[in-house]
Design an enzyme around this catalytic site. Structure first.
Site, PDB file in Angstrom:
ATOM      1  N   VAL A 138     -10.383   2.701 -13.555  1.00 30.64           N
ATOM      2  CA  VAL A 138     -11.838   2.681 -13.395  1.00 30.64           C
ATOM      3  C   VAL A 138     -12.537   2.540 -14.753  1.00 30.64           C
ATOM      4  O   VAL A 138     -13.419   1.703 -14.924  1.00 30.64           O
ATOM      5  CB  VAL A 138     -12.315   3.962 -12.661  1.00 30.64           C
ATOM      6  CG1 VAL A 138     -13.832   4.091 -12.718  1.00 30.64           C
ATOM      7  CG2 VAL A 138     -11.851   3.915 -11.211  1.00 30.64           C
ATOM      8  N   GLU A 198      -8.539  -1.503  -6.466  1.00 30.22           N
ATOM      9  CA  GLU A 198      -7.537  -2.037  -7.400  1.00 30.22           C
ATOM     10  C   GLU A 198      -7.067  -3.374  -6.857  1.00 30.22           C
ATOM     11  O   GLU A 198      -6.951  -3.564  -5.652  1.00 30.22           O
ATOM     12  CB  GLU A 198      -6.366  -1.062  -7.539  1.00 30.22           C
ATOM     13  CG  GLU A 198      -6.728   0.112  -8.417  1.00 30.22           C
ATOM     14  CD  GLU A 198      -5.613   1.142  -8.539  1.00 30.22           C
ATOM     15  OE1 GLU A 198      -4.441   0.787  -8.339  1.00 30.22           O
ATOM     16  OE2 GLU A 198      -5.934   2.303  -8.831  1.00 30.22           O
ATOM     17  N   LYS A 236     -18.834   9.003  -1.417  1.00 34.99           N
ATOM     18  CA  LYS A 236     -17.543   8.437  -1.838  1.00 34.99           C
ATOM     19  C   LYS A 236     -16.395   8.989  -0.988  1.00 34.99           C
ATOM     20  O   LYS A 236     -15.534   8.253  -0.498  1.00 34.99           O
ATOM     21  CB  LYS A 236     -17.321   8.745  -3.326  1.00 34.99           C
ATOM     22  CG  LYS A 236     -15.959   8.369  -3.856  1.00 34.99           C
ATOM     23  CD  LYS A 236     -15.718   6.871  -3.872  1.00 34.99           C
ATOM     24  CE  LYS A 236     -14.266   6.582  -4.200  1.00 34.99           C
ATOM     25  NZ  LYS A 236     -13.947   5.167  -4.135  1.00 34.99           N
ATOM     26  N   ASN A 285     -14.075   6.715   1.710  1.00 35.57           N
ATOM     27  CA  ASN A 285     -12.614   6.613   1.626  1.00 35.57           C
ATOM     28  C   ASN A 285     -11.932   7.251   2.835  1.00 35.57           C
ATOM     29  O   ASN A 285     -10.938   6.733   3.347  1.00 35.57           O
ATOM     30  CB  ASN A 285     -12.101   7.264   0.337  1.00 35.57           C
ATOM     31  CG  ASN A 285     -12.054   6.261  -0.798  1.00 35.57           C
ATOM     32  OD1 ASN A 285     -12.459   5.103  -0.632  1.00 35.57           O
ATOM     33  ND2 ASN A 285     -11.569   6.666  -1.951  1.00 35.57           N
ATOM     34  N   PHE A 334      -9.590  -4.159   7.622  1.00 38.43           N
ATOM     35  CA  PHE A 334      -8.956  -2.832   7.610  1.00 38.43           C
ATOM     36  C   PHE A 334      -8.358  -2.452   8.955  1.00 38.43           C
ATOM     37  O   PHE A 334      -8.284  -1.271   9.296  1.00 38.43           O
ATOM     38  CB  PHE A 334      -9.975  -1.766   7.152  1.00 38.43           C
ATOM     39  CG  PHE A 334      -9.668  -1.294   5.759  1.00 38.43           C
ATOM     40  CD1 PHE A 334      -9.913  -2.118   4.681  1.00 38.43           C
ATOM     41  CD2 PHE A 334      -9.116  -0.046   5.525  1.00 38.43           C
ATOM     42  CE1 PHE A 334      -9.607  -1.714   3.400  1.00 38.43           C
ATOM     43  CE2 PHE A 334      -8.799   0.367   4.252  1.00 38.43           C
ATOM     44  CZ  PHE A 334      -9.055  -0.476   3.183  1.00 38.43           C
ATOM     45  N   GLY A 370       0.666  -0.913   9.475  1.00 39.28           N
ATOM     46  CA  GLY A 370       1.766  -1.035   8.517  1.00 39.28           C
ATOM     47  C   GLY A 370       2.414   0.311   8.284  1.00 39.28           C
ATOM     48  O   GLY A 370       2.389   1.177   9.162  1.00 39.28           O
ATOM     49  N   GLY A 404      -1.463   4.354   0.798  1.00 40.57           N
ATOM     50  CA  GLY A 404      -1.008   5.097  -0.378  1.00 40.57           C
ATOM     51  C   GLY A 404      -2.046   4.919  -1.468  1.00 40.57           C
ATOM     52  O   GLY A 404      -3.230   4.757  -1.186  1.00 40.57           O
ATOM     53  N   CYS A 464      -6.108   6.932  -4.476  1.00 40.48           N
ATOM     54  CA  CYS A 464      -7.402   7.391  -3.955  1.00 40.48           C
ATOM     55  C   CYS A 464      -7.348   7.960  -2.544  1.00 40.48           C
ATOM     56  O   CYS A 464      -7.647   9.132  -2.344  1.00 40.48           O
ATOM     57  CB  CYS A 464      -8.415   6.255  -4.025  1.00 40.48           C
ATOM     58  SG  CYS A 464      -8.823   5.833  -5.721  1.00 40.48           S
ATOM     59  N   ARG A 506       1.188   4.853  -7.439  1.00 38.88           N
ATOM     60  CA  ARG A 506       0.887   6.232  -7.054  1.00 38.88           C
ATOM     61  C   ARG A 506       0.853   6.345  -5.524  1.00 38.88           C
ATOM     62  O   ARG A 506       0.157   5.605  -4.860  1.00 38.88           O
ATOM     63  CB  ARG A 506      -0.443   6.675  -7.676  1.00 38.88           C
ATOM     64  CG  ARG A 506      -0.338   6.810  -9.198  1.00 38.88           C
ATOM     65  CD  ARG A 506      -1.645   7.206  -9.846  1.00 38.88           C
ATOM     66  NE  ARG A 506      -2.558   6.087 -10.015  1.00 38.88           N
ATOM     67  CZ  ARG A 506      -3.703   6.154 -10.696  1.00 38.88           C
ATOM     68  NH1 ARG A 506      -4.069   7.276 -11.249  1.00 38.88           N
ATOM     69  NH2 ARG A 506      -4.484   5.092 -10.807  1.00 38.88           N
TER      70      ARG A 506
END
Ligand SMILES: NC(=O)c1ccc[n+]([C@@H]2O[C@H](COP(=O)([O-])OP(=O)(O)OC[C@H]3O[C@@H](n4cnc5c(N)ncnc54)[C@H](O)[C@@H]3O)[C@@H](O)[C@H]2O)c1
Length: 438
Positions: A12, A154, A206, A210, A251, A255, A259, A262, A330
């Protein structure tokens, strides 16, 4: 032109700093990681993020972007200070605010004139008040604290930062709001909104965004798992549902779970934040449990195929990053698969276009790494796919069929058409679709 300090040069911070330099500001980025700062000073971008290198080089050349390890030095002329610091999960799952509050205390000691302190890290409701208190402890100058959560993805970070869907600014100070509006004006020329609100609402926006996205993915994963039981095809269901504009077609891809740095930590932190306020986020609790299970959903399928015994089997693994176009591993589902396969006594040869060095740093020689996707497949018992890199979408199936010991694919990202796999003679298992028998 404004003078800006960005504290933290991770995914970020580095993108934020570079993009503000790109719009004509003078930016100094600070990090405590000396090796990272040394690399940045040498003009090396330490992460993989498309387009970042071009902007990075241009702004260093233009003298608008520089790097230091000294917070004090970086603050001298700064009007705005962005905090892009880690907020990892603490032992109890809540966001660890020690990085943010630690820097806030230092800022109070070091500031000599008015500054706008902007929290870009993802933080629980009430953090702006804590940051204000931490700065105020030692502050001799005026300041305002703003909550300005970051929504970049990302893999598309530069694009998202330069053309955000919206910019959320949480502030109760008219002066700070004006500073922030001026700063973001070049990024909202197409009419995308700057949304003003109070600090708490900005902080929660935020986490809510998410957590909603994580829920959307998880909902589809549950539908996919049910499709397998009843013999429906999740691809049809996904397209049928997604064409309803209230749902939308993004979205909805099932799958092997979400991961990254975030979603897992933010969902967990919101649940924890709820508990601290005697509120039970039941839906998010379920999301976390389902996702945990989803990351290794291929393992029973693989075991079943090999009659319950993976000892001595050697698998090709395509994809290690938690999603394509990043080197970030991550909380990557691939790592959970690796652990489960190694525990079963299997061997793994992995290939990922960008993330192999990061995985090597964790696993060393406990797994093997290949130069490319075909080398990974050579002589293996089956191919497992865990990241949907574009390069994996259209492989030479004849070559893979010849390289693999047996034509067997377990696909955690539904990359291939069922008909194609049938036609090419593969045994093919994916998520929420029928198994293709050889
Ligand atoms: N990565 C994403 O896609 C993304 C998107 C939106 C929001 N966020 C949020 O932004 C924040 C930062 O995330 P990130 O992925 O960039 O983290 P990161 O781990 O990639 O980067 C954090 C950087 O801060 C540095 N740092 C730590 N302590 C410091 C200190 N005292 N002074 C200066 N630098 C220090 C670290 O060395 C590291 O370089 C987190 O709260 C995250 O949740 C991340």
């Amino acid at each position: 032109m404004k003078n800006i300090t960005v504290v933290g040069t991770g995914y970020v911070g580095l993108v934020t700093g570079t993009c503000f330099a790109e719009t004509g500001n003078n930016v100094i980025c600070v990090d405590i990681d000396e090796k990272k700062v040394e690399k940045l000073k040498q003009g090396i971008v330490p992460i993989y993020e498309p387009q970042l290198d071009v902007l990075f080089e241009r702004n260093i050349r233009g003298g608008r972007l520089s790097f230091t390890t000294s917070l004090e030095e970086s603050l001298k002329d700064a009007e705005i200070v962005f905090l892009a610091l880690p907020t990892p999960p603490g032992a109890d799952g809540s966001a660890d605010l020690s990085y943010v509050l630690g820097v806030a205390e230092q800022l109070g000691e070091m500031m000599t004139d008015y500054k706008v302190i902007v929290d870009k890290s993802t933080v629980p409701v009430g953090t702006a008040e804590k940051v204000t208190a931490a700065i105020a402890k030692n502050a001799k100058a005026d300041f305002d604290v703003v909550s300005n959560p970051e929504f970049l993805r990302e893999g598309f970070a530069v694009e998202d930062f330069l053309k955000p869907d919206r910019v959320v600014i949480g502030s109760s100070s008219e002066r700070a709001r004006k500073v922030m509006e001026d700063l973001y004006r070049p990024f909202v020329r197409q009419g995308n909104a700057i949304i003003h609100m109070d600090e708490k609402s900005a902080e929660l926006t935020k986490y809510a965004a998410n957590s909603f996205l994580a829920t959307k993915i998880t909902f589809m994963n549950e539908i996919a798992n049910f499709c397998e039981i009843v013999g429906a095809d999740v691809d049809h269901v996904r397209i049928g549902m997604g064409s309803d504009s209230r749902i939308g077609n993004r979205f909805l891809f099932p799958g092997i779970g979400y991961g990254g740095s975030c979603f897992p930590k933010d969902v967990q932190a919101l649940v924890k934040s709820g508990r601290e306020n005697e509120f039970d986020f039941q839906i998010l609790q379920a999301v976390m449990e389902i996702n945990e299970n989803q990351k290794t959903i291929l393992i029973p399928k693989i075991k079943n195929f090999f009659r319950g015994n993976l000892e001595g089997k050697h698998f090709a693994l395509w994809g290690l990053a938690f999603k394509p176009n990043t080197d970030d591993i991550r909380e990557a589902p691939a790592l959970y698969m690796i652990d489960a396969l190694l525990a079963e006594g299997a061997a793994i040869t992995a290939y990922d276009p960008e993330a192999m060095n990061n995985v090597r740093a964790i696993y060393g020689d406990r797994i093997n790494f290949a130069e490319n996707e075909y080398e990974a497949a050579n002589g293996k018992d089956a191919l497992i796919i865990s990241t949907e890199w574009s390069i994996f979408r259209n492989p030479d199936f004849n070559r893979i069929g010849e390289l693999l010991k047996d034509k067997v694919i377990f696909d955690g990202r539904n990359l291939f058409e069922i008909e194609k796999m049938n036609e090419k003679g593969f045994y093919y298992e994916s998520v929420g679709r029928k198994t293709v028998e050889k």
